[in-house]
Enzyme design. Structure first.
Site, PDB file in Angstrom:
ATOM      1  CG  LEU A  98      -1.988  -1.065   1.303  1.00 53.44           C
ATOM      2  CD1 LEU A  98      -2.661  -1.049   2.669  1.00 53.44           C
ATOM      3  CD2 LEU A  98      -3.012  -0.882   0.202  1.00 53.44           C
ATOM      4  N   GLY A 102       7.937   5.955   7.646  1.00 54.03           N
ATOM      5  CA  GLY A 102       9.082   5.907   8.533  1.00 54.03           C
ATOM      6  C   GLY A 102       9.208   4.581   9.261  1.00 54.03           C
ATOM      7  CG  PHE A 103       6.603   1.147  11.660  1.00 57.23           C
ATOM      8  CD1 PHE A 103       6.652   1.282  13.035  1.00 57.23           C
ATOM      9  CD2 PHE A 103       6.461  -0.123  11.119  1.00 57.23           C
ATOM     10  CE1 PHE A 103       6.577   0.164  13.859  1.00 57.23           C
ATOM     11  CE2 PHE A 103       6.377  -1.238  11.935  1.00 57.23           C
ATOM     12  CZ  PHE A 103       6.440  -1.091  13.305  1.00 57.23           C
ATOM     13  CB  VAL A 106       1.639   0.082   4.895  1.00 55.91           C
ATOM     14  CG1 VAL A 106       0.244  -0.251   5.412  1.00 55.91           C
ATOM     15  CG2 VAL A 106       2.349   1.026   5.859  1.00 55.91           C
ATOM     16  CE  LYS A 121       2.262   1.517  11.044  1.00 57.86           C
ATOM     17  NZ  LYS A 121       2.458   2.947  11.412  1.00 57.86           N
ATOM     18  CG  ASP A 219       4.154  12.292  13.127  1.00 61.59           C
ATOM     19  OD1 ASP A 219       4.624  13.352  12.648  1.00 61.59           O
ATOM     20  OD2 ASP A 219       4.330  11.182  12.604  1.00 61.59           O
TER      21      ASP A 219
END
Length: 414
Positions: A98, A102-103, A106, A121, A219
């Site tokens: 998708l 930053g993580f 996805v 994620k 954020d």
């Protein structure tokens, strides 16, 4: 998410298609307090103990809800195995991707265990976010329950694997529908934009005021507002969330993190994080919804690259307010509603945090704007017959009572 001092990929495609510090009534310790202790201990642990985080997460009492009314909502994030999540995404196939933030990446998946389409994620071990953000997100969303916060279904902390499982948001992020629209995509209309702003504010109010301990989101930005059916907005990505000040404390001192353009100047300069830091970010998002401009846009002329800096002088001259509207709206917006929305945004992005409104007042004002649906036929008559417009207040009184619907916006406009 973009962190100060870090360079990384944009989060634009993330989940694509996808202080007044007021005193809080309770200072009871919750699992959020416990995770802060656990994180400090984890920093000293041998990194080779790859399953320690899984043990920590599974030992936490995530069922302890922290709603203001004290009710146990039975909320608990499920623990999934890596094999289950790999099967859900057909081994993380590229056509299930998708977006990327930053993580990490996805993916869209179908979990057979619960028969549900989800967004998964997967932590990038070399990304700017890490174990700390993973744990904070699991704890924050496991203990929260609100229609304007994305629902965390579960997580995987197996060996070195770190994954988060969310409800799938079919329309993707607000950023995908507002900024840099591809050819053929219809722009959001005025009513939908105000609905999204009000929903985002409502989610923020839950974090600030309706949890036993306040949570600072830290954020808030367009790419972190996900949209469901009917453009229903939900806040997502809580890796930077912080427990807010409690009792007589005015701020939380912390390392400066966030996204340039959305970060409050007082926090960026001092590292002192308050609930009003989120209010500033909300004001920036509201400006983006009104103007169709990015918080930071290097393609614009130098004086227009920073959205707030560009808008501030225009706030002082109501004759220039129409110049601030997104051209894609093609004049389809209510004159009075525009001035009220700009007034709310102007108050939220005040440089001094004590001049910004508290979230409950912002929610009240935005809810009122949302209730005043734009009708092009009615508004055309009003434009022809009205020659006076509301004036933006420089300083609002955020404490007075609301006596009727029209007065609901008088904290910002009169």
């Amino acid at each position: 998410m973009n962190c100060f001092g870090c360079k990384r990929k944009s989060t634009k495609n993330s989940h694509k298609n996808k202080d007044d510090s007021h005193t809080h009534k309770s200072t009871n310790h919750t699992s959020l307090d416990k995770v802060k202790v656990d994180l400090k201990l984890n920093e000293k642990r041998d990194e080779s103990k790859g399953d320690q985080l899984a043990l920590d997460l599974n030992s936490l009492n995530l069922k302890e809800a922290i709603s203001e009314d004290g009710n146990d909502n039975g909320i608990r994030a499920q623990a999934f195995s890596f094999d289950e999540l790999a099967a859900a995404t057909e081994n993380f196939r590229s056509d299930c991707l998708l977006g990327e933030g930053g993580f990490g990446k996805v993916y869209k998946g179908q979990l057979k265990k619960i028969n549900q389409v989800v967004a998964i994620k997967q932590l990038d071990p070399y990304g700017v976010q890490g174990i700390r953000e993973f744990v904070v997100e699991v704890l924050t969303l496991s203990l929260a329950d609100h229609p304007n916060l994305v629902k965390l279904i579960g997580f995987c902390a197996e060996g070195e694997q770190r994954l988060l499982v969310y409800e799938y948001m079919p329309l993707g992020s607000l950023e995908n529908h507002l900024l840099d629209l591809p050819p053929g995509r219809k722009p959001l209309d005025w009513n939908t934009r105000m609905k999204i702003a009000a929903g985002a504010a409502s989610g923020l109010e839950y974090l600030h005021d309706k949890m036993k301990i306040p949570v600072i989101y830290r954020d808030l930005k367009c790419s972190n507002i996900l949209l469901g059916e009917g453009y229903h907005p939900k806040l997502s990505d809580f890796g930077l969330a912080k427990v807010g000040p409690i009792g007589d404390k005015t701020h939380v001192s912390t390392r400066i993190m966030g996204t340039y353009g959305y970060c409050a100047p007082d926090y960026a300069m001092t590292g002192q994080l308050t609930l009003k830091s989120d209010i500033y970010s909300l004001g920036v998002v509201l400006l983006e919804l009104i103007t169709g401009r990015k918080a930071i846009d290097p393609t614009k002329p130098r004086k227009e690259q920073n959205l707030v800096a560009w808008a501030r002088p225009l706030f002082k001259d109501r004759k220039k307010f129409p110049q601030m509207v997104d051209p894609l709206l093609e004049g389809q917006y209510p004159a009075r509603g525009l001035y009220q929305a700009l007034a709310i945004a102007a108050m939220c992005v005040q440089e001094q945090p004590n001049m910004r409104p508290v979230i409950v007042d912002v929610v009240t004002a935005l809810d009122y704007l949302t209730s005043q649906k734009y009708d092009p036929q009615i508004d055309r008559v009003q434009r022809c017959t009205s020659t006076s417009y509301p004036r933006v207040r420089r300083v609002g009184d955020h404490k007075h009572n609301v006596s009727d619907d029209r007065d609901k916006t008088d904290r910002f406009v009169h």
